[in-house]
Design an enzyme around this catalytic site. Structure first.
Site, PDB file in Angstrom:
ATOM      1  CG  ASP A   1      -4.411   1.653  -8.977  1.00  0.00           C
ATOM      2  OD1 ASP A   1      -4.465   0.567  -8.374  1.00  0.00           O
ATOM      3  OD2 ASP A   1      -5.413   2.264  -9.364  1.00  0.00           O
TER       4      ASP A   1
ATOM      5  CE  LYS B   1      -6.377   4.326 -12.279  1.00  0.00           C
ATOM      6  NZ  LYS B   1      -5.894   4.482 -10.886  1.00  0.00           N
TER       7      LYS B   1
ATOM      8  CE  LYS C   1      -9.260   2.742 -10.726  1.00  0.00           C
ATOM      9  NZ  LYS C   1      -8.411   2.806  -9.529  1.00  0.00           N
TER      10      LYS C   1
END
Lengths: 306, 495
Positions: free
Chosen positions: A143, A206, A242
């Site tokens: 991430d 995300k 996400k």
């Protein structure tokens, strides 16, 4: 550059589609009007549980804390057998090895934040090494955060190249690109950053690090889902989504699933293509699942806190 | 980009019909108490019709009879008009504005208190989804009463240096698409300005107006100030032709509007007519496309397309046509058509068998004209009157489906190249009720809004209503304005 993206024409990101604030917020609110009852509710709750990236990202994280979290990830509520596990455990790079060991061959992924998370204020070299360290320790997913300062300065090529470089450093690990939408200032910018991330090679986009408020919201997530939809039609490639931060209640999680289903359709309705970045959501989902099965709510003390 | 990728993209398709689905979530109908029979509401009481006739009102979603309703003949109309006249002369026109306001506020509050019951009955009788009757029809109707209650004692500020005198008895005829809301649009400004009312709801949807009559009775509104009589065209004609009527307020079809105009020509009767429409919804290439598509969906599929200001003609700039069409096709797949009482229903039942036949007639005409039809793949319930959301492409200005009001969930899609071209095409209609413009550029919005010959022009939104905002048409869409300050003007003589 990366072979995969070389056949795709890179658009001019300053021409990314515009987003009308009133319109997107109205549309997002409309999803919350769906009434999810009975078996759809139970199925939705189980699905949401299976989409969680169970997260601990604190300065005070220790091996012990991470091991406990990993046990929880595999044994959400053993009093009720047959429950799914979460999708992944998300930790700092220094905790990847511990998490990998604790999760063994449970099938639960290890996700690691990287690239000078959460600010991203470091050199490219450091960011690449951060990423490689996480992957070398066994991270299945990375991430990363984008350089919001550069983005807001209009240096889209810089942001693009950085994402592409991190993607390369990931090897076979899937890359989630955190836009930190709470710092971008408008839905137009969220859309633009989403486009940059996807064209640069993101596997996931995300919303947030969880360190900035506001984090994930329904309208911001909708902007990103619509970007994913356009990208899919343009390139044929599916990108995962996400939302992270601020999703702690089951009802809200179901609203997200409704939005996902009605925007991208059934192909995205699984944890390969959608995740919730959350820590306290799991217990609320468990409480609701037990309620659906037994008809009564149990006290919070019946659900473990790890 | 390689042609290989292009070819592949043409086959890409999102799937919405498998996997996780929504279980039925019907609103309970137990809250709605519907009597087996309704009488006429005249002079503050429910009275039997002198016609001795009753007609049935059905639930268009399953064709079951809900109730039977009195049919008013000329004698009943006469009785109602006389009651309204007496109430006007003896009391209502003399009552101070702030006293009138109290009654109107009371009606508004009682509507709010019984909002759920109103919503359920509206959906049962008219077929509209409960989400709309609950979130739009009933609250907006109550808001109209609140808004005009506020004006009742402030008419001197509404018309500075003039004296606003009521007209007398207003005959009001309302349609079946927004039964309660149209009753509120008509009754609230009339009462606020000191007029009395004889209202006739549509024959397919009389129940919420009769529920409103119950509230009016409970609110102790002086007898005769509001009279509600039910019946079909003949009842409406008797009302229009009654010499005791001072003003006609009509919402409905252009054909009937023309009949009314002929009937009142040469009389003292004033009129406001809110008639049909064939609104243009215009998407420019710089528009926020996903929100524009959503606006188009709301513009044409809101209330099954039974909306006089529905955005039924879509104009898309050619450079974004393919994208917009793809988005529209995806979006209609996610519209849920079915039981109006289900909270997840987006498109309910067509109001009547007759209207369903009209819609199907136009769909057939569209196909015969060579237009390309695209419908959503959803299943329709076995009983009741339902129609799939329908798009037509390859449509010309000269196609009948692009010229005539269909009043159903049918959208025609045309393309354009320049601003001037689309202005010309959008105005090229006998109607002029509303229009929509979608662009990111403010100056373009102002240019378009000054050039559209339509009563309402929405920019980057559609179908937004507010009691403070006037509504009404150009050309064959009628004349006069309802709502806002303008709506007061339609019920007063200024001296």
């Amino acid at each position: 550059m990366i072979a995969e993206t070389s056949t795709i024409k890179i658009p001019n990101f300053s021409l990314s589609p515009r987003v009308d604030q009133v319109g997107i917020e109205e549309r997002a609110a409309r999803f919350t009007k769906r009434s999810i009852k009975k078996e759809s509710k139970l199925n939705g709750l189980l699905l949401a549980l299976n989409m969680i990236d169970l997260t601990t990202l604190e300065g005070k994280d220790t091996d012990g804390k991470v091991k406990q979290l990993c046990y929880k990830a595999q044994h959400l509520h053993d009093a009720y057998p047959g429950l799914p596990t979460v999708a992944a455990v998300c930790v700092y790079p220094s905790m990847v090895k511990v998490a990998k060991q604790a999760l063994g061959n449970s099938g639960i992924k290890v996700a690691s934040v990287a690239t000078a998370f959460p600010s991203g204020q470091s050199t490219r070299d450091v960011k690449i090494r951060d990423t490689k360290y996480a992957v070398a320790n066994g991270a299945d997913e990375v991430d990363m955060v984008i350089s919001r300062g550069k983005f807001l300065m209009g240096e889209y090529n810089f942001v693009f190249d950085e994402i592409a470089a991190v993607k390369e450093a990931c090897g076979s690990a899937r890359l989630k690109v955190i836009l930190e939408t709470g710092e971008l200032g408008s839905y137009d910018k969220v859309r633009r950053a989403s486009d940059i991330a996807m064209y640069a090679g993101a596997n996931f986009i995300k919303t947030s690090t969880g360190k900035i408020s506001p984090a994930a919201t329904l309208p911001v997530t909708l902007v990103m889902l619509e970007a994913i939809r356009d990208f899919y039609y343009e390139t044929g490639k599916m990108i995962a989504m996400k939302p992270a931060g601020g999703i702690s209640k089951s009802k809200l999680a179901l609203h997200y699933l409704v939005m996902l289903k009605e925007t991208l359709g059934d192909a995205w309705m699984n944890n390969e293509w959608f995740r919730f970045g959350a820590s306290s959501l799991a217990n609320d989902l468990l409480m609701q699942i037990v309620k659906e099965k037994t008809g009564v709510y149990q006290s919070k003390d019946y659900f473990s806190i790890d | 980009m390689a042609t290989r990728t292009k070819a592949k993209n043409n086959t890409l398709k999102l799937k919405f019909d498998s996997g996780w689905s929504y279980a039925p979530a019907p609103e309970s109908r137990s809250i709605a108490s519907i009597k087996e029979r309704y009488e006429l509401f005249i002079n503050g009481a429910f009275v039997k019709p002198s016609s001795k006739k009753y007609f049935k009102t059905i639930n268009p979603a399953n064709e079951e009879v809900l109730s039977e309703v009195a049919e008013a003949n000329a004698a009943d109309v006469d009785k109602a008009v006389k009651a309204a006249r007496t109430a006007y002369d003896k009391m209502w026109k003399k009552m101070p504005g702030k006293e009138r306001a109290k009654y109107i506020y009371r009606i508004a509050r009682m509507m709010q208190e019984r909002a759920r019951e109103f919503a359920v009955i509206e959906s049962l009788d008219g077929g509209k989804p409960i989400r709309e009757s609950r979130d739009f029809d009933v609250p907006t109707a109550a808001n109209h009463f609140f808004y005009y209650a506020g004006w009742a004692d402030k008419l001197e500020y509404a018309f500075p240096n003039r004296q606003a005198q009521p007209l007398g008895v207003a005959g009001q005829i309302i349609p079946w698409n927004f039964p309660l809301l149209m009753a509120a649009w008509k009754i609230a400004p009339a009462l606020a300005t000191g007029n009395t009312v004889v209202l006739k709801p549509a024959e397919t949807t009389p129940l919420t107006a009769l529920k409103l009559a119950e509230i009016i009775q409970e609110a102790d509104l002086p007898p005769g100030v509001v009279n509600i009589i039910t019946g079909a065209g003949a009842t409406g004609a008797a009302l229009v032709n009654h010499p005791g009527i001072d003003k006609i307020a009509f919402t409905g079809s252009t054909d009937v509007g023309k009949i009314i105009q002929r009937a009142i020509a040469g009389t003292h009767k004033k009129a406001t007519l809110e008639l049909g429409g064939k609104a243009a919804n215009i998407i420019f290439e710089d528009a926020p496309l996903d929100q524009a598509v959503e606006g188009v969906i709301n513009g044409i599929f809101f209330n099954q397309g039974h909306v006089c200001c529905a955005g039924s003609r879509l104009y898309v700039q050619e450079s974004v046509y393919k994208t917009v069409l793809r988005k529209l096709k995806d979006r209609i797949e996610t519209l849920i058509v079915g039981n109006p009482l289900d909270k997840n229903t987006d498109i309910g039942a067509i109001n009547s068998k007759q209207q369903l036949e009209t819609i199907y007639k136009y769909i057939k005409i569209g196909v015969q004209e060579g237009a390309e039809m695209h419908q959503s793949s959803c299943a329709l319930p076995g009983k009741g009157f339902f129609c799939r959301p329908t798009l037509f492409t390859n449509v010309a200005q000269s196609s009948r489906i692009a010229q005539e009001e269909i009043f159903g969930p049918v959208l025609t899609i045309q393309t354009f190249r320049t601003e001037d071209e689309v202005i010309e095409k959008a105005n090229n209609t006998p109607y002029g009720l509303s229009a929509g413009v979608w662009t990111d550029k403010g100056s373009k919005i102002f240019n378009m809004t000054t050039k559209m010959r339509a009563g309402v022009v929405w920019a980057n939104t559609f179908n937004k209503f507010d009691p403070t905002s006037p509504f009404g048409g150009y050309k064959e869409s009628g004349y006069g304005r309802e709502g806002g300050l303008h709506g007061l003007g339609a019920y007063v003589n200024l001296v």
